[in-house]
Design a protein around this motif. Sequence first.
Motif, mmCIF file in Angstrom:
data_model
loop_
_atom_site.group_PDB
_atom_site.id
_atom_site.type_symbol
_atom_site.label_atom_id
_atom_site.label_comp_id
_atom_site.label_asym_id
_atom_site.label_seq_id
_atom_site.Cartn_x
_atom_site.Cartn_y
_atom_site.Cartn_z
ATOM 1 N N ASP A 30 0.281 1.493 3.730
ATOM 2 C CA ASP A 30 -0.446 2.751 3.865
ATOM 3 C C ASP A 30 -0.596 3.432 2.505
ATOM 4 O OD1 ASP A 30 -1.206 5.473 4.550
ATOM 5 O OD2 ASP A 30 -0.492 5.053 6.571
ATOM 6 N N GLY A 31 -1.849 3.726 2.131
ATOM 7 C CA GLY A 31 -2.102 4.465 0.902
ATOM 8 C C GLY A 31 -2.040 3.650 -0.371
ATOM 9 N N ALA A 32 -1.930 2.324 -0.287
ATOM 10 C CA ALA A 32 -1.875 1.505 -1.499
ATOM 11 C C ALA A 32 -3.242 1.535 -2.180
ATOM 12 C CB ALA A 32 -1.465 0.081 -1.156
ATOM 13 N N ASP A 33 -3.310 2.147 -3.326
ATOM 14 C CA ASP A 33 -4.567 2.410 -4.016
ATOM 15 C C ASP A 33 -4.998 1.212 -4.859
ATOM 16 O OD1 ASP A 33 -6.591 4.514 -4.969
ATOM 17 O OD2 ASP A 33 -5.755 3.769 -6.847
ATOM 18 N N ALA A 34 -6.281 0.866 -4.763
ATOM 19 C CA ALA A 34 -6.782 -0.309 -5.477
ATOM 20 C C ALA A 34 -6.750 -0.106 -6.981
ATOM 21 C CB ALA A 34 -8.204 -0.618 -5.014
ATOM 22 N N ARG A 35 -7.086 1.094 -7.458
ATOM 23 C CA ARG A 35 -7.122 1.324 -8.905
ATOM 24 C C ARG A 35 -5.721 1.310 -9.504
ATOM 25 N NH1 ARG A 35 -9.716 6.845 -9.246
ATOM 26 N NH2 ARG A 35 -8.254 7.091 -7.524
ATOM 27 N N THR A 36 -4.779 1.961 -8.830
ATOM 28 C CA THR A 36 -3.402 1.953 -9.332
ATOM 29 C C THR A 36 -2.855 0.534 -9.328
ATOM 30 O OG1 THR A 36 -3.050 4.187 -8.470
ATOM 31 C CG2 THR A 36 -1.098 2.885 -8.974
ATOM 32 N N THR A 37 -3.143 -0.217 -8.271
ATOM 33 C CA THR A 37 -2.678 -1.601 -8.189
ATOM 34 C C THR A 37 -3.271 -2.436 -9.311
ATOM 35 O OG1 THR A 37 -2.448 -1.417 -5.784
ATOM 36 C CG2 THR A 37 -2.578 -3.637 -6.710
ATOM 37 N N ARG A 38 -4.577 -2.302 -9.542
ATOM 38 C CA ARG A 38 -5.223 -3.063 -10.605
ATOM 39 C C ARG A 38 -4.638 -2.710 -11.969
ATOM 40 N NH1 ARG A 38 -6.906 -7.523 -11.681
ATOM 41 N NH2 ARG A 38 -8.409 -7.547 -9.930
ATOM 42 N N ALA A 39 -4.435 -1.420 -12.241
ATOM 43 C CA ALA A 39 -3.890 -0.997 -13.536
ATOM 44 C C ALA A 39 -2.495 -1.557 -13.751
ATOM 45 C CB ALA A 39 -3.877 0.526 -13.621
ATOM 46 N N HIS A 85 -5.972 11.993 -0.419
ATOM 47 C CA HIS A 85 -7.121 11.104 -0.251
ATOM 48 C C HIS A 85 -8.117 11.718 0.723
ATOM 49 C CE1 HIS A 85 -5.092 10.181 3.551
ATOM 50 N NE2 HIS A 85 -3.989 10.166 2.825
ATOM 51 N N ALA A 86 -7.604 12.543 1.663
ATOM 52 C CA ALA A 86 -8.448 13.128 2.692
ATOM 53 C C ALA A 86 -9.472 14.065 2.065
ATOM 54 C CB ALA A 86 -7.591 13.885 3.701
ATOM 55 N N SER A 87 -10.718 13.903 2.438
ATOM 56 C CA SER A 87 -11.907 14.621 1.967
ATOM 57 C C SER A 87 -12.334 14.198 0.562
ATOM 58 C CB SER A 87 -11.759 16.149 2.054
ATOM 59 O OG SER A 87 -10.965 16.688 1.024
ATOM 60 N N VAL A 88 -11.552 13.361 -0.106
ATOM 61 C CA VAL A 88 -12.018 12.737 -1.343
ATOM 62 C C VAL A 88 -13.010 11.640 -0.952
ATOM 63 C CG1 VAL A 88 -11.330 11.516 -3.439
ATOM 64 C CG2 VAL A 88 -9.787 13.203 -2.407
ATOM 65 N N SER A 89 -14.023 11.435 -1.749
ATOM 66 C CA SER A 89 -15.010 10.415 -1.423
ATOM 67 C C SER A 89 -14.351 9.060 -1.186
ATOM 68 C CB SER A 89 -16.022 10.264 -2.563
ATOM 69 O OG SER A 89 -16.819 9.115 -2.361
ATOM 70 N N PRO A 90 -14.694 8.389 -0.077
ATOM 71 C CA PRO A 90 -14.151 7.041 0.149
ATOM 72 C C PRO A 90 -14.495 6.070 -0.970
ATOM 73 C CG PRO A 90 -15.146 7.901 2.161
ATOM 74 C CD PRO A 90 -15.519 8.856 1.054
ATOM 75 N N ALA A 91 -15.530 6.385 -1.756
ATOM 76 C CA ALA A 91 -15.867 5.535 -2.891
ATOM 77 C C ALA A 91 -14.793 5.565 -3.962
ATOM 78 C CB ALA A 91 -17.205 5.987 -3.495
ATOM 79 N N ILE A 92 -14.019 6.637 -3.998
ATOM 80 C CA ILE A 92 -12.986 6.803 -5.023
ATOM 81 C C ILE A 92 -11.642 6.289 -4.531
ATOM 82 C CG2 ILE A 92 -11.707 8.513 -6.376
ATOM 83 C CD1 ILE A 92 -14.280 10.209 -6.407
ATOM 84 N N VAL A 93 -11.241 6.689 -3.331
ATOM 85 C CA VAL A 93 -9.903 6.353 -2.832
ATOM 86 C C VAL A 93 -9.979 5.102 -1.949
ATOM 87 C CG1 VAL A 93 -8.810 8.594 -3.056
ATOM 88 C CG2 VAL A 93 -10.234 8.149 -1.066
ATOM 89 N N GLN A 94 -10.192 3.966 -2.591
ATOM 90 C CA GLN A 94 -10.243 2.695 -1.873
ATOM 91 C C GLN A 94 -8.860 2.047 -1.870
ATOM 92 O OE1 GLN A 94 -14.037 0.381 -2.123
ATOM 93 N NE2 GLN A 94 -14.274 1.473 -4.068
ATOM 94 N N GLY A 95 -8.544 1.403 -0.761
ATOM 95 C CA GLY A 95 -7.269 0.729 -0.621
ATOM 96 C C GLY A 95 -7.315 -0.674 -1.197
ATOM 97 N N ILE A 96 -6.286 -1.452 -0.860
ATOM 98 C CA ILE A 96 -6.198 -2.818 -1.386
ATOM 99 C C ILE A 96 -6.558 -3.843 -0.311
ATOM 100 C CG2 ILE A 96 -4.439 -2.274 -3.104
ATOM 101 C CD1 ILE A 96 -2.379 -3.585 -1.118
ATOM 102 N N PHE A 97 -7.152 -4.942 -0.751
ATOM 103 C CA PHE A 97 -7.326 -6.142 0.070
ATOM 104 C C PHE A 97 -6.884 -7.334 -0.762
ATOM 105 C CE2 PHE A 97 -9.772 -9.947 1.080
ATOM 106 C CZ PHE A 97 -9.461 -10.112 2.418
ATOM 107 N N PHE A 98 -5.951 -8.096 -0.225
ATOM 108 C CA PHE A 98 -5.524 -9.348 -0.850
ATOM 109 C C PHE A 98 -5.575 -10.455 0.189
ATOM 110 C CE2 PHE A 98 -3.503 -6.455 -3.842
ATOM 111 C CZ PHE A 98 -3.457 -7.149 -5.039
ATOM 112 N N SER A 99 -5.874 -11.641 -0.266
ATOM 113 C CA SER A 99 -5.783 -12.839 0.568
ATOM 114 C C SER A 99 -5.208 -13.963 -0.265
ATOM 115 C CB SER A 99 -7.174 -13.240 1.085
ATOM 116 O OG SER A 99 -7.150 -14.524 1.669
#
Length: 847
Positions: free
Chosen positions: A76-85, A793-807
């Motif tokens: 829950d809440g794992a941010d794609a940008r923070t993860t990438r950085a 994250h709530a009310s922030v644009s979904p374009a900004i607060v994207q989660g993670i997807f890994f496979s």
Amino acid sequence: MARPLPGARGEDPNPRACERVVPSPILPSPMRSNRKSVWFPTLLAVLGAGFASTRAAAYSSGPTNADGRVIVLGFDGADARTTRAMMDQGMLPNLTRLAEMGTFAPLRSTNPAESAAGWAALNTGVNPIENGVASFIIRDLSGGAPMPNMGHIEIGSRAVEDFEHSGLMKILVEYRGPKLVVGTGVLVLIGFLIVFAALLRVKLSLAVPLALGLAGVGAWGAAKASEYVPNEIAGVFKNRVKADGVWDHAARQGVQSIVLDAALAFDRPTVEGARVLGGLGLPDARGSISGMWFTYTTDDLEMEKTPRGRVTSTGAGRIFRVNERNGKIVSELYGPVNFWELDRLDQELAEVEELLANPDLGWKRSNELRDQKTEIGKRRDELRDEHVSLPVVVEILDGKARVTLGSQTQEIAEGEWSDWYRLSFQINPLIKARAVTRAKIVSLDDPVHGFVMLVNNLEIDPTSPPFWQPLSQPPSFSGELAEWIQEPYETTGWSCMTNAMKDEEVDPQTFLEDIEFTMGWREKLTYAALERGDWRLLFSVFSSPDRVQHIMYKYYDEGHPRYKEAEAAKVVTFFGQELPLAEVIPEIYRQMDRIVGRVMDDYVGPDDTLLLCADHGFTSYRRGMHVNNWLAQKGYLVLRDRVKRSDGRRLAAYPDWSRTKAYALGLGMVFLNLEGREPHGIVKLEDAEGVLQAIADDFLAATDTGEDGKVDGEVRINPAYLGTKVGHDAVIMKDLYDGPWGTEEYFCADLMLGFEENYRASWSTVTGRIRLEQDGSLGATFESNSNPWSGDHASVSPAIVQGIFFSNRPVEVPEDGVSVLHMAPTILSRLGLDVPETLDRAPLSFR
């Protein structure tokens, strides 16, 4: 070690200007709905899935292995940008390894990007209008004016017959009334006649009277037992999700599934083959949505004693002043309200009202009944604030305390937590509410605060959940899980101490100890399930990244209004390491990485598919916009004449509805005052889109006015905020999620505001408030966030607060990105199963 920049902007993969407000180009395109429009046990006690078909669409996700398993880990809440950085800085080696062998991509959430809506869509594969959950908050018009209501759960009364029962309760509920009493009497009579006459050879002249007497006792006992069965149970949490989970679809096609701590997965029909433990949305044993915690202290500044105590600012905590006498403290621990007593009073009230309805009632009798009604009502109101309690006894020892809660005693060292306490709150002789909890001795004799003991949430005991609030499907599964790990576990859907931190009643160290404990038992459950061979789909959710980021951003983001370098540098112990508070957010990502590494190394086989997902990402919450103030400034909302400052607290009180076109409540949600829908609507249906477009255009052009409090009565302007663009996108929701727009049944917003990085709809906007000055004039539109709840994250644009997807396998990432709506069909496809055509998306393609 450099840390990821919390203010890093998310990039639009396909940025372009929007002349007309439509879904943001990196959000999902508009979606159209595909939905087509036993008597002997009683005697002893007194005396001593349907199959639902789904149509398969011709979906293919490329190569699959029908024998392989699918393991889904949700963070829950794992941010794609923070993860990438952090991956780029070499801080997440296991996630880097996973990305190299397969795929890593941002995962787009719903709009709004909230846990309730995000997980509901991810779990079911259908959008909010189809699955029933659009947000934590929805607009309710039932009271004659717009009001906020909970959008993911309902809390209300349910008839006792609505629940699944077993044993004695099942018999008492199914055969209550004269049938039970007479039947029990007859069975007792026959049974004892057989015992006395046939087995013991007692003469009939003696056997018959004895049997008749015992039959009378049996009938009386049955009648008495029936009295302890309520007609209704108040305060029951109901799940608003109305669509099947991916595990239900899998189970119906023969795939055994285990689901752990899944959001909004409780209060659903049991499907054979799917064992599901609910998560977000479940209450504690008191019926509190995010748990109720208690502090017992001898602090001289605390004045309120039991039973009420001092209620904290969030309403989620109680501070009790206690007195120590000769090294001993005696108090009470308060559990649930006695719903059985409430139900009895409701029955009495109904009987009195029925008598009062008699037109032939005499004057004297009528007054007596009215007095009786008043007394019942008064007692009923009192009972709503009373809770069944257990004794608390604390004996102060050298460096520790002997603490008794209920009937269990433990010795707890200063600064340490207890083991689990098992508690039993007696509702009546037939019904008990069982709970588990832990306590921490914060201090034995602090120079300022004296003795302080924290008692955490009263969790519903997973080994004995109440019939009115089961934790799992089937209900016995929660107890099986406790057997797997040989101990209880937390069961409240929001089980971390974020509210206690918002109240500023616990320190960061205590909060982080609680986070570590929660993550620990979720790991245990996950590994215990992974050790088993009786499933092909495992879906396990970890909520700790979300809870940590909500609270700890003020230490992580140097640009946050509450950031203080000295506080951020304070050292805490977290997962066995000494680290500054500024490093707590990166550390929770490292813990996520550690868990993923163990699963990859120890449990993922060559034919298995491992998927990681998140419901949304995260950012810092620095500034809040009072949306109703902004709407009023722009002329869309008009204040009524002679409005008072206090009127701003209620959406029903301050607008002039005859001139108001739009209003806001919830997190970024704007609603039209629509004719035929709102009680005093003025916007005609044919004009609605034009009004929404105008509001959207104004929002996208809005900039921060820089207000940052007052100094000597004058508004202070902060140049750091002045002129900053606040709107990233604005979405007309009927163009995104198709449904009965223009009616109350369409529970999404009319317009969803997507804020820029670091901005959010303000706290007061959530409940529909407006900020007014003392003279009733409009207050400031913007304010800095001073709340410990510092990330969001709530009310922030979904374009900004994207989660993670890994496979762990290469995936063809669609041009418009991976969506939470891809998860369910992809899971089914990887299992080699049919994908129902009712789902919104096709599966992802694997290479």
